[in-house]
Design a protein around this motif. Sequence first.
Motif, PDB file in Angstrom:
ATOM      1  N   ARG A 129      30.816  43.161  33.066  1.00 37.58           N
ATOM      2  CA  ARG A 129      32.206  43.580  33.271  1.00 37.58           C
ATOM      3  C   ARG A 129      33.001  43.495  31.966  1.00 37.58           C
ATOM      4  O   ARG A 129      33.846  44.360  31.688  1.00 37.58           O
ATOM      5  CB  ARG A 129      32.866  42.727  34.356  1.00 37.58           C
ATOM      6  CG  ARG A 129      32.347  43.017  35.752  1.00 37.58           C
ATOM      7  CD  ARG A 129      32.969  42.107  36.791  1.00 37.58           C
ATOM      8  NE  ARG A 129      32.359  42.327  38.102  1.00 37.58           N
ATOM      9  CZ  ARG A 129      32.516  41.518  39.142  1.00 37.58           C
ATOM     10  NH1 ARG A 129      33.276  40.436  39.040  1.00 37.58           N
ATOM     11  NH2 ARG A 129      31.926  41.796  40.287  1.00 37.58           N
ATOM     12  N   PHE A 130      32.749  42.453  31.207  1.00 40.78           N
ATOM     13  CA  PHE A 130      33.479  42.287  29.955  1.00 40.78           C
ATOM     14  C   PHE A 130      33.194  43.444  29.000  1.00 40.78           C
ATOM     15  O   PHE A 130      34.107  43.977  28.354  1.00 40.78           O
ATOM     16  CB  PHE A 130      33.109  40.953  29.306  1.00 40.78           C
ATOM     17  CG  PHE A 130      33.965  40.596  28.126  1.00 40.78           C
ATOM     18  CD1 PHE A 130      35.306  40.279  28.286  1.00 40.78           C
ATOM     19  CD2 PHE A 130      33.432  40.579  26.842  1.00 40.78           C
ATOM     20  CE1 PHE A 130      36.105  39.943  27.199  1.00 40.78           C
ATOM     21  CE2 PHE A 130      34.220  40.250  25.752  1.00 40.78           C
ATOM     22  CZ  PHE A 130      35.552  39.934  25.930  1.00 40.78           C
ATOM     23  N   ASN A 131      31.950  43.859  28.909  1.00 41.19           N
ATOM     24  CA  ASN A 131      31.591  44.991  28.046  1.00 41.19           C
ATOM     25  C   ASN A 131      32.266  46.273  28.528  1.00 41.19           C
ATOM     26  O   ASN A 131      32.745  47.080  27.709  1.00 41.19           O
ATOM     27  CB  ASN A 131      30.074  45.169  28.007  1.00 41.19           C
ATOM     28  CG  ASN A 131      29.381  44.053  27.243  1.00 41.19           C
ATOM     29  OD1 ASN A 131      29.978  43.438  26.354  1.00 41.19           O
ATOM     30  ND2 ASN A 131      28.126  43.779  27.584  1.00 41.19           N
ATOM     31  N   ARG A 132      32.305  46.467  29.825  1.00 40.66           N
ATOM     32  CA  ARG A 132      32.974  47.659  30.380  1.00 40.66           C
ATOM     33  C   ARG A 132      34.486  47.596  30.139  1.00 40.66           C
ATOM     34  O   ARG A 132      35.128  48.623  29.879  1.00 40.66           O
ATOM     35  CB  ARG A 132      32.668  47.772  31.868  1.00 40.66           C
ATOM     36  CG  ARG A 132      31.225  48.155  32.152  1.00 40.66           C
ATOM     37  CD  ARG A 132      30.773  47.718  33.541  1.00 40.66           C
ATOM     38  NE  ARG A 132      31.567  48.319  34.602  1.00 40.66           N
ATOM     39  CZ  ARG A 132      31.577  47.853  35.848  1.00 40.66           C
ATOM     40  NH1 ARG A 132      30.858  46.787  36.182  1.00 40.66           N
ATOM     41  NH2 ARG A 132      32.315  48.455  36.760  1.00 40.66           N
ATOM     42  N   LEU A 133      35.018  46.399  30.221  1.00 39.96           N
ATOM     43  CA  LEU A 133      36.446  46.221  29.925  1.00 39.96           C
ATOM     44  C   LEU A 133      36.755  46.607  28.486  1.00 39.96           C
ATOM     45  O   LEU A 133      37.700  47.357  28.212  1.00 39.96           O
ATOM     46  CB  LEU A 133      36.844  44.770  30.184  1.00 39.96           C
ATOM     47  CG  LEU A 133      38.288  44.393  29.812  1.00 39.96           C
ATOM     48  CD1 LEU A 133      39.270  44.964  30.816  1.00 39.96           C
ATOM     49  CD2 LEU A 133      38.445  42.879  29.714  1.00 39.96           C
ATOM     50  N   PHE A 165      37.220  35.816  36.863  1.00 38.85           N
ATOM     51  CA  PHE A 165      37.915  34.725  37.539  1.00 38.85           C
ATOM     52  C   PHE A 165      37.239  34.464  38.886  1.00 38.85           C
ATOM     53  O   PHE A 165      36.725  35.399  39.517  1.00 38.85           O
ATOM     54  CB  PHE A 165      39.388  35.091  37.739  1.00 38.85           C
ATOM     55  CG  PHE A 165      40.245  33.950  38.214  1.00 38.85           C
ATOM     56  CD1 PHE A 165      40.710  33.006  37.320  1.00 38.85           C
ATOM     57  CD2 PHE A 165      40.553  33.819  39.559  1.00 38.85           C
ATOM     58  CE1 PHE A 165      41.490  31.944  37.747  1.00 38.85           C
ATOM     59  CE2 PHE A 165      41.338  32.773  40.006  1.00 38.85           C
ATOM     60  CZ  PHE A 165      41.798  31.823  39.100  1.00 38.85           C
ATOM     61  N   PRO A 166      37.212  33.202  39.349  1.00 38.97           N
ATOM     62  CA  PRO A 166      36.543  32.895  40.619  1.00 38.97           C
ATOM     63  C   PRO A 166      36.986  33.816  41.756  1.00 38.97           C
ATOM     64  O   PRO A 166      38.175  34.022  41.975  1.00 38.97           O
ATOM     65  CB  PRO A 166      36.974  31.446  40.894  1.00 38.97           C
ATOM     66  CG  PRO A 166      37.190  30.865  39.539  1.00 38.97           C
ATOM     67  CD  PRO A 166      37.740  31.986  38.714  1.00 38.97           C
ATOM     68  N   GLY A 167      36.011  34.371  42.453  1.00 40.89           N
ATOM     69  CA  GLY A 167      36.296  35.253  43.581  1.00 40.89           C
ATOM     70  C   GLY A 167      36.423  36.716  43.210  1.00 40.89           C
ATOM     71  O   GLY A 167      36.569  37.565  44.098  1.00 40.89           O
ATOM     72  N   GLU A 168      36.342  37.046  41.920  1.00 38.13           N
ATOM     73  CA  GLU A 168      36.494  38.436  41.501  1.00 38.13           C
ATOM     74  C   GLU A 168      35.295  39.261  41.952  1.00 38.13           C
ATOM     75  O   GLU A 168      34.145  38.952  41.621  1.00 38.13           O
ATOM     76  CB  GLU A 168      36.632  38.517  39.981  1.00 38.13           C
ATOM     77  CG  GLU A 168      36.836  39.941  39.462  1.00 38.13           C
ATOM     78  CD  GLU A 168      36.805  40.008  37.942  1.00 38.13           C
ATOM     79  OE1 GLU A 168      37.878  40.093  37.333  1.00 38.13           O
ATOM     80  OE2 GLU A 168      35.679  39.931  37.377  1.00 38.13           O
ATOM     81  N   THR A 169      35.564  40.328  42.697  1.00 35.49           N
ATOM     82  CA  THR A 169      34.522  41.260  43.139  1.00 35.49           C
ATOM     83  C   THR A 169      34.542  42.493  42.232  1.00 35.49           C
ATOM     84  O   THR A 169      35.429  42.660  41.383  1.00 35.49           O
ATOM     85  CB  THR A 169      34.766  41.701  44.585  1.00 35.49           C
ATOM     86  OG1 THR A 169      35.999  42.449  44.651  1.00 35.49           O
ATOM     87  CG2 THR A 169      34.857  40.490  45.519  1.00 35.49           C
ATOM     88  N   VAL A 224      31.812  33.476  39.355  1.00 37.62           N
ATOM     89  CA  VAL A 224      31.067  34.724  39.157  1.00 37.62           C
ATOM     90  C   VAL A 224      29.882  34.473  38.220  1.00 37.62           C
ATOM     91  O   VAL A 224      30.041  33.851  37.168  1.00 37.62           O
ATOM     92  CB  VAL A 224      31.985  35.816  38.566  1.00 37.62           C
ATOM     93  CG1 VAL A 224      31.237  37.136  38.442  1.00 37.62           C
ATOM     94  CG2 VAL A 224      33.227  35.988  39.448  1.00 37.62           C
ATOM     95  N   PRO A 225      28.676  34.948  38.577  1.00 38.40           N
ATOM     96  CA  PRO A 225      27.502  34.757  37.717  1.00 38.40           C
ATOM     97  C   PRO A 225      27.713  35.307  36.308  1.00 38.40           C
ATOM     98  O   PRO A 225      28.369  36.351  36.129  1.00 38.40           O
ATOM     99  CB  PRO A 225      26.399  35.541  38.448  1.00 38.40           C
ATOM    100  CG  PRO A 225      26.832  35.555  39.880  1.00 38.40           C
ATOM    101  CD  PRO A 225      28.332  35.624  39.845  1.00 38.40           C
ATOM    102  N   GLU A 226      27.137  34.636  35.338  1.00 38.53           N
ATOM    103  CA  GLU A 226      27.350  34.985  33.928  1.00 38.53           C
ATOM    104  C   GLU A 226      26.923  36.416  33.610  1.00 38.53           C
ATOM    105  O   GLU A 226      27.595  37.122  32.856  1.00 38.53           O
ATOM    106  CB  GLU A 226      26.580  34.002  33.045  1.00 38.53           C
ATOM    107  CG  GLU A 226      26.786  34.223  31.553  1.00 38.53           C
ATOM    108  CD  GLU A 226      26.033  33.206  30.712  1.00 38.53           C
ATOM    109  OE1 GLU A 226      26.005  33.372  29.486  1.00 38.53           O
ATOM    110  OE2 GLU A 226      25.472  32.250  31.292  1.00 38.53           O
ATOM    111  N   SER A 227      25.797  36.861  34.179  1.00 38.59           N
ATOM    112  CA  SER A 227      25.301  38.213  33.882  1.00 38.59           C
ATOM    113  C   SER A 227      26.294  39.276  34.342  1.00 38.59           C
ATOM    114  O   SER A 227      26.510  40.290  33.651  1.00 38.59           O
ATOM    115  CB  SER A 227      23.943  38.436  34.559  1.00 38.59           C
ATOM    116  OG  SER A 227      24.057  38.276  35.972  1.00 38.59           O
ATOM    117  N   ILE A 228      26.912  39.056  35.497  1.00 40.36           N
ATOM    118  CA  ILE A 228      27.905  40.005  36.010  1.00 40.36           C
ATOM    119  C   ILE A 228      29.154  39.995  35.144  1.00 40.36           C
ATOM    120  O   ILE A 228      29.723  41.051  34.830  1.00 40.36           O
ATOM    121  CB  ILE A 228      28.246  39.676  37.480  1.00 40.36           C
ATOM    122  CG1 ILE A 228      27.027  39.908  38.373  1.00 40.36           C
ATOM    123  CG2 ILE A 228      29.431  40.517  37.966  1.00 40.36           C
ATOM    124  CD1 ILE A 228      27.242  39.532  39.828  1.00 40.36           C
TER     125      ILE A 228
END
Length: 480
Positions: free
Chosen positions: A401-405, A350-354, A393-397
């Motif tokens: 994160r999605f894979n780790r999720l 989501f926008p702004g997610e660190t 958020v950049p697509e690569s990041i």
Amino acid sequence: MNNYNIERINLLEEAPTMEPERQLYYVAKCQQHVHALKEQLGRDVSCYVETFGCQMNARDSEKLLGILREIGYKVVDSEDADMVLYNTCTVRENANLRVYGRLGQLHVLKKKNPHMIIGLCGCMMQESEVVEKIKKSYRFVNIIFGTFNIFKIAELLCTYFDTKKQVIDIWNDTKEVVEELPTARKYPFKSGVNIMYGCNNFCSYCIVPYVRGREKSRPPIEIVREIERLVDDGVKEVMLLGQNVNSYGKTFEEPFTFAMLLKEVEKIKGLERIRFMTPHPKDFSDDLLEVMEHSEKICNHIHFPLQSGSSKILKIMNRKYTKEQYLDWVQKIREKLPDVSLTTDIIVGFPGETEDDFKDTLDVIQKAKFDSAYTFIYSKRTGTPAASMEGQVPESIVKDRFNRLLETVGCVSHEVHARYTGQTVKVLVECINSQDSSLVTGRLTNNMLVHFPGDASLIGKIIKVKLTESKGFYYIGCME
């Protein structure tokens, strides 16, 4: 059908103004058109309805199919049909693109079958720019209507039969809810039941309030009577449906909560299981937990959407709760219902997610011990506040994160599911297993699937099954 005799309708008279009598009048009128088309073609006239989207759309499609079948259409499972109707979703923009692509394929089929009627309905049609695009670029579409007038399919179809011109009927809102019409249920032994429509939450990423309108609750007596009719017709399990079932009844002059509704539904003789979808954490209540704790019919499952574990991101999403408040509710749920199955929804990127925000989400997964999670990569949805937010958020990041999720959800779910192995539980058998015809597939009250040896005679029955092996997201079992 409210015991209304269609054969007694006098089509020489004007159409009634009251519902559902008006729609039944048009059902009878459409029956004449379809019968004439059958005579002309020398064969059955077929229809196909495809559902995009949520369980509320699926329930709407059952209503559409029921009316079309009553009109005289033969329901088929192919778009090579005389009537093709797409019940659309617009939660994500790629859902719109899918529909446009499918329309191109339908145009080819329509050239081969000039009698084909193409209809579009549902959430996507509530967007004015979509309707304008269809009028301009997809002129071969015959009937277009939205979410508020699903019940009018017979009247709209009749108008097309009479005029042979494109019919467009989009409502921006309605106070009218018409449920007493034919329905074709996917399963004879279970059914969804709409208890409310619309949403007042306006999460910053979500288009639903704009296309489904503001919240409207159905009177409890109507809901109870509908379920009683379903039970009389063989239904054992109902799913109470709403965008936010916790806020049921807030539009009534006299207070009547969702917990109170559950108590009334529980009294219905012959009904064995009650589910509901979807509660919102900000409106979850102690009285709901109290009802569930003492209920013999409410299923042992709560879908509890998280979306993000970061309080900062939740605020930007306009979810109106914090990470701490969410976990407090999870703890309270576990204390009252220690064996409950908790499932959730999670959005990544989501926008702004660190990275710290994302780690907060992983932390909630570890602490909440979800049985499973519906996981999504955030995608811009035009028309929502989030689409124009800074900090995309950049697509690569996002992919990392999605894979780790997925890895975290999988590990936690596998651990949680294993706790039922060896137990004997009640299972509602739904179908023959699609991979092995010697097995049947059923669902536990916690919504998990189990596959075990059996035949078609078990479908629709509640059977005691021993869970012999956990496979992560389903069980292998055997009858006791």
